[in-house]
Structures are given as structure tokens and as C-alpha cells.
Write a protein that holds these residues in place. Structure first.
Motif, PDB file in Angstrom:
ATOM      1  N   GLY A   1       0.815  -1.194   0.000  1.00 31.83           N
ATOM      2  CA  GLY A   1       0.000   0.000   0.000  1.00 31.83           C
ATOM      3  C   GLY A   1       0.855   1.253   0.000  1.00 31.83           C
ATOM      4  O   GLY A   1       2.021   1.235  -0.394  1.00 31.83           O
ATOM      5  N   THR A   2       0.261   2.356   0.456  1.00 29.93           N
ATOM      6  CA  THR A   2       0.992   3.625   0.524  1.00 29.93           C
ATOM      7  C   THR A   2       1.469   3.860   1.952  1.00 29.93           C
ATOM      8  O   THR A   2       0.662   4.128   2.844  1.00 29.93           O
ATOM      9  N   PRO A   3       2.761   3.724   2.193  1.00 28.16           N
ATOM     10  CA  PRO A   3       3.273   3.931   3.555  1.00 28.16           C
ATOM     11  C   PRO A   3       3.050   5.368   4.027  1.00 28.16           C
ATOM     12  O   PRO A   3       3.021   6.304   3.232  1.00 28.16           O
ATOM     13  N   GLY A   4       2.910   5.506   5.336  1.00 27.36           N
ATOM     14  CA  GLY A   4       2.706   6.840   5.892  1.00 27.36           C
ATOM     15  C   GLY A   4       3.945   7.698   5.843  1.00 27.36           C
ATOM     16  O   GLY A   4       3.849   8.925   5.749  1.00 27.36           O
ATOM     17  N   TRP A   5       5.122   7.076   5.903  1.00 23.06           N
ATOM     18  CA  TRP A   5       6.399   7.772   5.892  1.00 23.06           C
ATOM     19  C   TRP A   5       6.398   8.953   6.860  1.00 23.06           C
ATOM     20  O   TRP A   5       6.164   8.789   8.053  1.00 23.06           O
ATOM     21  N   LEU A   6       6.622  10.155   6.343  1.00 24.09           N
ATOM     22  CA  LEU A   6       6.757  11.354   7.171  1.00 24.09           C
ATOM     23  C   LEU A   6       5.413  11.985   7.529  1.00 24.09           C
ATOM     24  O   LEU A   6       5.374  12.955   8.292  1.00 24.09           O
ATOM     25  N   TRP A   7       4.323  11.443   7.015  1.00 28.40           N
ATOM     26  CA  TRP A   7       3.017  12.060   7.201  1.00 28.40           C
ATOM     27  C   TRP A   7       2.127  11.271   8.153  1.00 28.40           C
ATOM     28  O   TRP A   7       0.941  11.542   8.245  1.00 28.40           O
ATOM     29  N   ASP A   8       2.693  10.321   8.840  1.00 29.45           N
ATOM     30  CA  ASP A   8       1.969   9.530   9.839  1.00 29.45           C
ATOM     31  C   ASP A   8       2.752   9.618  11.150  1.00 29.45           C
ATOM     32  O   ASP A   8       3.956   9.360  11.183  1.00 29.45           O
TER      33      ASP A   8
ATOM     34  N   ASN B   1       2.908   7.703  13.560  1.00 31.87           N
ATOM     35  CA  ASN B   1       3.461   6.423  14.008  1.00 31.87           C
ATOM     36  C   ASN B   1       4.715   6.016  13.243  1.00 31.87           C
ATOM     37  O   ASN B   1       5.479   5.158  13.707  1.00 31.87           O
ATOM     38  N   THR B   2       4.920   6.601  12.075  1.00 31.56           N
ATOM     39  CA  THR B   2       6.057   6.197  11.244  1.00 31.56           C
ATOM     40  C   THR B   2       7.062   7.309  10.999  1.00 31.56           C
ATOM     41  O   THR B   2       8.127   7.053  10.433  1.00 31.56           O
ATOM     42  N   VAL B   3       6.772   8.521  11.428  1.00 29.96           N
ATOM     43  CA  VAL B   3       7.641   9.642  11.071  1.00 29.96           C
ATOM     44  C   VAL B   3       9.029   9.491  11.694  1.00 29.96           C
ATOM     45  O   VAL B   3      10.046   9.696  11.004  1.00 29.96           O
ATOM     46  N   ILE B   4       9.124   9.133  12.974  1.00 33.15           N
ATOM     47  CA  ILE B   4      10.437   8.998  13.609  1.00 33.15           C
ATOM     48  C   ILE B   4      11.218   7.823  13.020  1.00 33.15           C
ATOM     49  O   ILE B   4      12.397   7.976  12.662  1.00 33.15           O
ATOM     50  N   PRO B   5      10.605   6.611  12.895  1.00 31.37           N
ATOM     51  CA  PRO B   5      11.342   5.517  12.233  1.00 31.37           C
ATOM     52  C   PRO B   5      11.791   5.870  10.818  1.00 31.37           C
ATOM     53  O   PRO B   5      12.876   5.448  10.390  1.00 31.37           O
ATOM     54  N   THR B   6      10.990   6.645  10.091  1.00 33.80           N
ATOM     55  CA  THR B   6      11.380   7.049   8.742  1.00 33.80           C
ATOM     56  C   THR B   6      12.599   7.963   8.771  1.00 33.80           C
ATOM     57  O   THR B   6      13.536   7.808   7.977  1.00 33.80           O
ATOM     58  N   ILE B   7      12.624   8.912   9.700  1.00 30.47           N
ATOM     59  CA  ILE B   7      13.777   9.812   9.822  1.00 30.47           C
ATOM     60  C   ILE B   7      15.023   9.026  10.217  1.00 30.47           C
ATOM     61  O   ILE B   7      16.130   9.302   9.735  1.00 30.47           O
TER      62      ILE B   7
END
Length: 302
Positions: free
Chosen positions: A153-160, A162-168
Motif C-alpha cells: 500500500g501507501t506507507p505513511g512515511w513522514l506524514w503519519d 506512528n512512522t515519522v520517527i522511524p522514517t527519519i
């Protein structure tokens, strides 16, 4: 033979020469570091603002405000920074160590690979952030497209939130070249005789890693861990360029919040107090880590 007086005069002359050579660095340190720190400490006890003519002495008022209900964002900034540090430090150390171990072997084109993995570390942080924004774009980003094609699907990346810190943190792994080079230096400083001793005893690569590499590399691991912890608590660019502290203050890093108070709200006195509190936190954690080194860091003379 030189007399005692001539020896003392020669010693004084050498001392004076040494101080003269060290003077530019000492003067620069005092004027550009010590004096600003003293001024910052004094301002942290006031309500100083660029747009106010009057400066009132508050004592510990700014520090008390941090932990009161008046500042609703302070705890969010601490939480986001602590979460980032807990994820980033072990992840960056592990990736850098694995890369160093791989690039320390006799593989073909080893120098080229070392250069490739080191290059991202010299790219300006702002440029890196812009590239990652393109890669993570939820409409046409390369990594988003790959994730969609793999059925995620479409990951939340920096816009979720729950996922913004792991993405950074994931983005930061692209920039572990400096840490990798330090690990490489540590690996190359391990005497070959220890590897040969393991071979004589019938050991394999795993035994070399566990009983030679990791124990001999603990001073390097300790140094990289210290710098990673200090650097993680001062993370700023990602929160400023990528997320502006969002979504929902989930990436409101401490230094970015300090920046807001100082340059967006012009609360310079309060910003100075935030800076000093951060210094105390880093100092406290550094002292704790320093206390633990006797238990797990091996130095050659021990």
C-alpha cells in the motif's frame, strides 16, 4: 654547561613562546565559546526578547515554566527527541559496523565501495532532505512506488505520527559514512596475530568476530556511541526541513523547538534556558555512559 639561571630563563622563554602560539586559539575559544555561554546563562534567568526594551530578572522562572502546564510543547519535544535517540543510536552503530566489517575484507574494488558508502556523509543535510522528500513522496516517490508494487500500500512515511520517527531514522542510515570510517580504522588497528591465534585453535569467522573483533573494537564502539548519543539529542535539520515538527508534534525535536522559541517567537531568555537544560541532560547521560565503560570497554593495557 648551562647554569641554573640560564636554564630557568630558557624554560621561561619556551613557555612564553608556547603561550604565544596558543594565544589565537585560546582567545578565539574565550570570545566565541566561553563568553557566549556566560551571556546565555545570564539571559536564561531573564525574560529577554529582541522586541522588548525592558529585561526582567526571573531567576529560575524559565526553568520552572518548562515543567509547568504553561509550556504544552516541552514534553512533546523531549519525548520525540528521546524516541529518536533510542532508535537512531543502535541502528546507526549496527549499520556502520556491518558496513565496516564488509569493507574490511579483501573484496574486489574495495576502495571504490568505501568511497561510495562514505560520499553521502559529505552531502549537505538540506540537500539530503530534499532528495528524501522526492523519494518518499506519496504520489510519485520512488520508494512509495516500490512499496505499492510489492503490495504494502501507501506507507505513511513522514506524514503519519506512528512512522515519522522511524522514517527519519531510516533516512539517517544513509549518512553513516563517518561512523563507518572510524570503525574501519578500529578494525585495521587490530593486530593480525590475534586472527592467526584463532586459526591455530581451529576457529572460524564467527569466533574471530566474537572473541577478537568485538572485544578489541569496544573503545571504537564506545567513542561512536558517545558521539551518536550527543548528535541524536541535537537533531534539527530533519524536523525543520522535512516535517516542521509534525504531524501532531510527533517530530518536534528539542533543538527545533528551541529554534522556534528563539527565532520565531523571539523568546530568547526562555530559549537560553532550554539550551542549558539540554546541555545538562546530555552531560548527565554522558556521565552515565562514561561510568559504564569500565565494565565492557577493553583497552590494550588492561
Amino acid at each position: 654547561m648551562k647554569t641554573a639561571s640560564s636554564l630557568r630563563q630558557s624554560s621561561r622563554s619556551e613557555t612564553l613562546t608556547g603561550w604565544l602560539f596558543a594565544a589565537p586559539a585560546l582567545i578565539g575559544f574565550v570570545l566565541l565559546t566561553v563568553v557566549p555561554m556566560i551571556v546565555s546563562l545570564v539571559l536564561s534567568l531573564t525574560d529577554y526578547s529582541v522586541f522588548k526594551q525592558e529585561v526582567n530578572f526571573l531567576g529560575l522562572g524559565n526553568y520552572l515554566t518548562m515543567f509547568s502546564s504553561k509550556d504544552v510543547y516541552f514534553k512533546d519535544a523531549l519525548k520525540a527527541t528521546a524516541y529518536y535517540t533510542l532508535l537512531n543510536v543502535p541502528a546507526s552503530l549496527l549499520v556502520a559496523l556491518l558496513l565496516a566489517l564488509a569493507l574490511n575484507t579483501n573484496i574486489k574494488g574495495r576502495g571504490i565501495f568505501r568511497s561510495i558508502f562514505y560520499l553521502p556523509s559529505i552531502v549537505p543535510s538540506v540537500a539530503s532532505c530534499v532528495v528524501w522528500l522526492w523519494l518518499l513522496n506519496q504520489q510519485y516517490g520512488l520508494l512509495t512506488t516500490v512499496a505499492k508494487n510489492l503490495g504494502f500500500g501507501t506507507p505513511g512515511w513522514l506524514w503519519d505520527k506512528n512512522t515519522v520517527i522511524p522514517t527519519i531514522v531510516m533516512m539517517g542510515l544513509w549518512n553513516t559514512g563517518n561512523t563507518m570510517v572510524i570503525f574501519l580504522a578500529g578494525l585495521q588497528g587490530i593486530p593480525r596475530v590475534y586472527y592467526e591465534a584463532v586459526d591455530v585453535d581451529g576457529g572460524n569467522a564467527w569466533h574471530k568476530l566474537i572473541y577478537v573483533v568485538l572485544p578489541m573494537l569496544t573503545p571504537t564502539i564506545f567513542f561512536n556511541a558517545m558521539t551518536a548519543i550527543i548528535g541524536s539529542f541535537q537533531v534539527f535539520t530533519e524536523g525543520y526541513i522535512l516535517t516542521k515538527g509534525g504531524p501532531g508534534n510527533s517530530s518536534l525535536f528539542y533543538v527545533y523547538y528551541l529554534f522556534r522559541q528563539a527565532f520565531e517567537k523571539a523568546n530568547m531568555g526562555y530559549a537560553c534556558a532550554l539550551a542549558w537544560f539540554l546541555m545538562l541532560v546530555i552531560l548527565f547521560i554522558t556521565m552515565i555512559v562514561l561510568k559504564t565503560q569500565k565494565k565492557w570497554v577493553y583497552y590494550g593495557g588492561d
